[in-house]
Design an enzyme around this catalytic site. Sequence first.
Site, PDB file in Angstrom:
ATOM      1  CG  HIS A  19      39.589  40.401  38.566  1.00  0.00           C
ATOM      2  ND1 HIS A  19      38.738  39.365  38.223  1.00  0.00           N
ATOM      3  CD2 HIS A  19      40.770  39.801  38.868  1.00  0.00           C
ATOM      4  CE1 HIS A  19      39.372  38.210  38.303  1.00  0.00           C
ATOM      5  NE2 HIS A  19      40.596  38.439  38.695  1.00  0.00           N
ATOM      6  CG  ASN A  71      44.361  35.122  42.333  1.00  0.00           C
ATOM      7  OD1 ASN A  71      43.278  35.423  41.836  1.00  0.00           O
ATOM      8  ND2 ASN A  71      45.466  35.010  41.610  1.00  0.00           N
ATOM      9  CG  ASP A  96      35.317  39.235  37.868  1.00  0.00           C
ATOM     10  OD1 ASP A  96      35.489  39.034  39.096  1.00  0.00           O
ATOM     11  OD2 ASP A  96      36.198  39.000  37.020  1.00  0.00           O
ATOM     12  CG  ASN A 117      43.095  31.636  40.135  1.00  0.00           C
ATOM     13  OD1 ASN A 117      42.898  30.427  39.995  1.00  0.00           O
ATOM     14  ND2 ASN A 117      43.954  32.302  39.390  1.00  0.00           N
TER      15      ASN A 117
END
Length: 205
Positions: A19, A71, A96, A117
Amino acid sequence: MLILAGLGNPEPKYLGNRHNVGFMAIDAIARRWSFGPEHKKFQGLIREGAVKTPDGGEVRTLLLKPQTFYNESGRAVSEALKFYKAETTEVVVFYDEIDLAPGRFRMKAGGGAAGNNGIRSVTAQIGPHFRRARLGTGHPGHKDKVMGHVLSDFHKVEKGWLEALLNACADALPILAAGDDEKYQMEVMRLAPAEKLDPRAGPTD
């Protein structure tokens, strides 16, 4: 003005996560082009500098790593955009992409969030017309495994293609600064070729 934002999570325990490959790309760019020192601004960590384009011009560039957690990345991007009075199309977000095989790279302008998100947050804050630099990290094979996959570190066997991809994103940057996203994509993949595999096939060396 060019705003390059990388998505990731700020705490040390997330440093090597899939991430956080957006952060990794921004760091690679900062090293390659000798950007200024990192400091806090816009709810993120920033570096300022300039990138020369292939025609000899120069584009003022901001590197941004939002520190709001993945997020909520859009908050930092929005603050930077408003401060510099830049256009949405002058924002490129590195992140990613689980629907691309490991090591693959794709540029995209506009569109939906495709379940990401972080991209959803950026879209909510500045609209959908920013540019996306999608770094393939592969898919775990089932949607229930996605969260564990993106929050896990890259395997040692993946370091070869990962470093090649990050360096290619940095080395080809003058093309991106010139606004030619398609050519930038082609150059990144030329410098760091990766097989066009099924994203669910698992990591490659």
